[in-house]
Design a protein around this motif. Sequence first.
Motif, PDB file in Angstrom:
ATOM      1  N   PRO A 279       1.001  29.522  19.163  1.00 39.65           N
ATOM      2  CA  PRO A 279       1.162  28.563  18.064  1.00 39.65           C
ATOM      3  C   PRO A 279       1.903  27.301  18.485  1.00 39.65           C
ATOM      4  N   GLY A 280       2.847  27.435  19.426  1.00 39.22           N
ATOM      5  CA  GLY A 280       3.540  26.254  19.928  1.00 39.22           C
ATOM      6  C   GLY A 280       2.607  25.321  20.668  1.00 39.22           C
ATOM      7  N   HIS A 281       1.701  25.884  21.453  1.00 41.89           N
ATOM      8  CA  HIS A 281       0.715  25.079  22.180  1.00 41.89           C
ATOM      9  C   HIS A 281      -0.173  24.334  21.186  1.00 41.89           C
ATOM     10  N   TRP A 282      -0.654  25.029  20.174  1.00 40.53           N
ATOM     11  CA  TRP A 282      -1.537  24.387  19.212  1.00 40.53           C
ATOM     12  C   TRP A 282      -0.801  23.333  18.374  1.00 40.53           C
ATOM     13  N   MET A 283       0.457  23.576  18.044  1.00 43.14           N
ATOM     14  CA  MET A 283       1.215  22.550  17.309  1.00 43.14           C
ATOM     15  C   MET A 283       1.376  21.304  18.172  1.00 43.14           C
ATOM     16  N   ASN A 284       1.536  21.500  19.461  1.00 40.30           N
ATOM     17  CA  ASN A 284       1.620  20.356  20.357  1.00 40.30           C
ATOM     18  C   ASN A 284       0.294  19.588  20.380  1.00 40.30           C
ATOM     19  N   ILE A 285      -0.803  20.328  20.362  1.00 40.31           N
ATOM     20  CA  ILE A 285      -2.128  19.702  20.356  1.00 40.31           C
ATOM     21  C   ILE A 285      -2.330  18.862  19.093  1.00 40.31           C
ATOM     22  N   GLY A 287      -0.194  17.036  17.563  1.00 39.74           N
ATOM     23  CA  GLY A 287       0.412  15.728  17.792  1.00 39.74           C
ATOM     24  C   GLY A 287      -0.441  14.840  18.679  1.00 39.74           C
ATOM     25  N   ILE A 288      -1.010  15.432  19.726  1.00 44.12           N
ATOM     26  CA  ILE A 288      -1.874  14.667  20.636  1.00 44.12           C
ATOM     27  C   ILE A 288      -3.122  14.194  19.901  1.00 44.12           C
ATOM     28  N   ALA A 289      -3.719  15.075  19.107  1.00 47.61           N
ATOM     29  CA  ALA A 289      -4.934  14.737  18.368  1.00 47.61           C
ATOM     30  C   ALA A 289      -4.658  13.676  17.304  1.00 47.61           C
ATOM     31  N   ALA A 290      -3.519  13.793  16.636  1.00 47.50           N
ATOM     32  CA  ALA A 290      -3.178  12.814  15.598  1.00 47.50           C
ATOM     33  C   ALA A 290      -3.041  11.415  16.202  1.00 47.50           C
ATOM     34  N   LYS A 291      -2.398  11.358  17.352  1.00 45.45           N
ATOM     35  CA  LYS A 291      -2.241  10.069  18.025  1.00 45.45           C
ATOM     36  C   LYS A 291      -3.587   9.519  18.469  1.00 45.45           C
ATOM     37  N   GLY A 374     -12.210  16.118  12.422  1.00 44.09           N
ATOM     38  CA  GLY A 374     -13.615  16.123  12.798  1.00 44.09           C
ATOM     39  C   GLY A 374     -13.897  17.020  13.990  1.00 44.09           C
ATOM     40  N   ASP A 375     -15.176  17.187  14.297  1.00 42.07           N
ATOM     41  CA  ASP A 375     -15.606  18.167  15.301  1.00 42.07           C
ATOM     42  C   ASP A 375     -15.815  17.568  16.685  1.00 42.07           C
ATOM     43  N   ASN A 376     -15.649  16.253  16.824  1.00 46.09           N
ATOM     44  CA  ASN A 376     -15.992  15.630  18.105  1.00 46.09           C
ATOM     45  C   ASN A 376     -14.870  14.775  18.677  1.00 46.09           C
ATOM     46  N   LEU A 377     -13.642  15.044  18.292  1.00 50.22           N
ATOM     47  CA  LEU A 377     -12.516  14.294  18.846  1.00 50.22           C
ATOM     48  C   LEU A 377     -12.250  14.775  20.265  1.00 50.22           C
ATOM     49  N   ARG A 378     -12.343  13.876  21.218  1.00 48.63           N
ATOM     50  CA  ARG A 378     -12.122  14.219  22.626  1.00 48.63           C
ATOM     51  C   ARG A 378     -10.776  13.643  23.058  1.00 48.63           C
ATOM     52  N   PHE A 379     -10.016  14.445  23.794  1.00 51.24           N
ATOM     53  CA  PHE A 379      -8.716  13.979  24.261  1.00 51.24           C
ATOM     54  C   PHE A 379      -8.242  14.864  25.418  1.00 51.24           C
ATOM     55  N   THR A 380      -7.202  14.404  26.065  1.00 53.08           N
ATOM     56  CA  THR A 380      -6.610  15.163  27.165  1.00 53.08           C
ATOM     57  C   THR A 380      -5.405  15.931  26.643  1.00 53.08           C
ATOM     58  N   ASP A 381      -5.409  17.244  26.842  1.00 52.94           N
ATOM     59  CA  ASP A 381      -4.270  18.071  26.442  1.00 52.94           C
ATOM     60  C   ASP A 381      -3.248  18.070  27.575  1.00 52.94           C
ATOM     61  N   THR A 382      -2.141  17.396  27.332  1.00 46.22           N
ATOM     62  CA  THR A 382      -1.073  17.270  28.333  1.00 46.22           C
ATOM     63  C   THR A 382       0.071  18.248  28.080  1.00 46.22           C
ATOM     64  N   SER A 383      -0.130  19.212  27.184  1.00 47.59           N
ATOM     65  CA  SER A 383       0.952  20.078  26.722  1.00 47.59           C
ATOM     66  C   SER A 383       1.664  20.845  27.824  1.00 47.59           C
ATOM     67  N   LEU A 384       0.929  21.209  28.876  1.00 45.48           N
ATOM     68  CA  LEU A 384       1.495  22.114  29.873  1.00 45.48           C
ATOM     69  C   LEU A 384       2.066  21.406  31.097  1.00 45.48           C
ATOM     70  N   LEU A 385       2.011  20.088  31.104  1.00 49.25           N
ATOM     71  CA  LEU A 385       2.539  19.354  32.253  1.00 49.25           C
ATOM     72  C   LEU A 385       4.003  19.684  32.509  1.00 49.25           C
TER      73      LEU A 385
END
Length: 441
Positions: A279-285, A287-291, A374-385
């Motif tokens: 859940p922590g990983h997804w909550m981080n995602i 924020g990335i998606a919102a931005k 939406g179903d087609n938002l593309r982004f880079t998940d930087t959560s684990l850096l």
Amino acid sequence: MRIVFVLLVSLVVLGSCQQKGDYKKGIHDPILFARTVKKLNNVVLENNFPPMIASRNYVYASIAAYEVVAAGAPRQFESLAGQISHMPAMPKPTDTANIDFPMAAMLAFTKVGNAVTFPEGSLMGYYEELLNMADSLGMPSAIQEGSKAYADTVAAAIMKWSKGDNYAQTRSATRYTVTSEDGRWVPTPPMYAQAVEPHWMEIRTMVLDSASSCKAAMPPAFNISDKNSAFYKAMMEVKQVGDSLTEEQKHIADFWDDNPFKLNVSGHVMFATKKFSPPGHWMNIVGIAAKKSGADFNTTVAAYTKTAIASFDAFISCWEGKYTYNYIRPETVINKYVSPDWRPYIQTPPFPSFPSGHATVSAAVAEAMTSMFGDNLRFTDTSLLEFGIANREITSFRNAAKEAAMSRLYGGIHFRFDNDLGAESGKKIGELIVNRLKMKK
């Protein structure tokens, strides 16, 4: 000292870009709310909260923030009171002229996040930082006090409501009983830890009618004697996949591992490493998606809240399945019947195998996030850096959920049916939440 320095630098930068009194540009920035959520995420990480308890931490804090936002924008957002059947009406603001609702939302989130975690006061330093930031940006003192008072009122109401979810009662519930019958879960190496939260299905759900709503279909019967049985084939698939992992599969397994507490053993030396839980990983995602999507402050808060609710209910449903079937882990059965020295690529967590928690929760939150972005938002998940794990490209939330589910097979900790049936259940949970909760008008 480093935290204070970073805060001072942030304030200097904000002050250099804005005129005194133009506080809304800084306070109403959705990225600031994402940073506020990350503060709670860090507390959850440092204190080793298991994933299902982490989901509880996030859900109450997020709902507190959302209810403040909904009160401040009643033409745009619906309160969750009543939509969540057992949730009471929240206090309504009176002196709205002296409330900055985004500020109050962050204060409420932090206050509730502090109350549902430990050690006591772990987030109150950040609570004061927010107030200091508002002051430095020129927020009038009357608005500061009004925002703080309303935030504290909503936070108190949320915490009173939270007391009825049966969490306190499950703290003293009986432990899981380990037995030797075939096919039943037993502790796994290297920790051989007790089963985690065997009574979590007794926690009150938010949107699901009960823990058994949207439950996963039955898994195959344990059968090690028939090599043509569904179970035997699934067991051998775990071993064969684990014995021939590609670098890409290893990266997927590492990226979605999300083990909040891994015990590393080298000879007589033991040490722990920590990462976000699922859940922590997804909550981080979020924020990335919102931005990436350019979401405004209120929409960002709503997205975090819907995601947190989906995660919370998915864990309750999944745990009902885990401790109904008490299903054996691949590592245990492979060691006993095939290869005593075999080890999974990632560490097996301390609870039964079926259904996969990550598959269930990921599918549920993917539906919640898709409904927001939406179903087609593309982004880079930087959560684990921050944990030394390379980024991954996300092509859609649903595709990310599928990858998270497959990661458990690559990691060697789940059978394919754990993932597939868990994901089916999670998708139903997410769809139900999306259909029942009307948040943004």
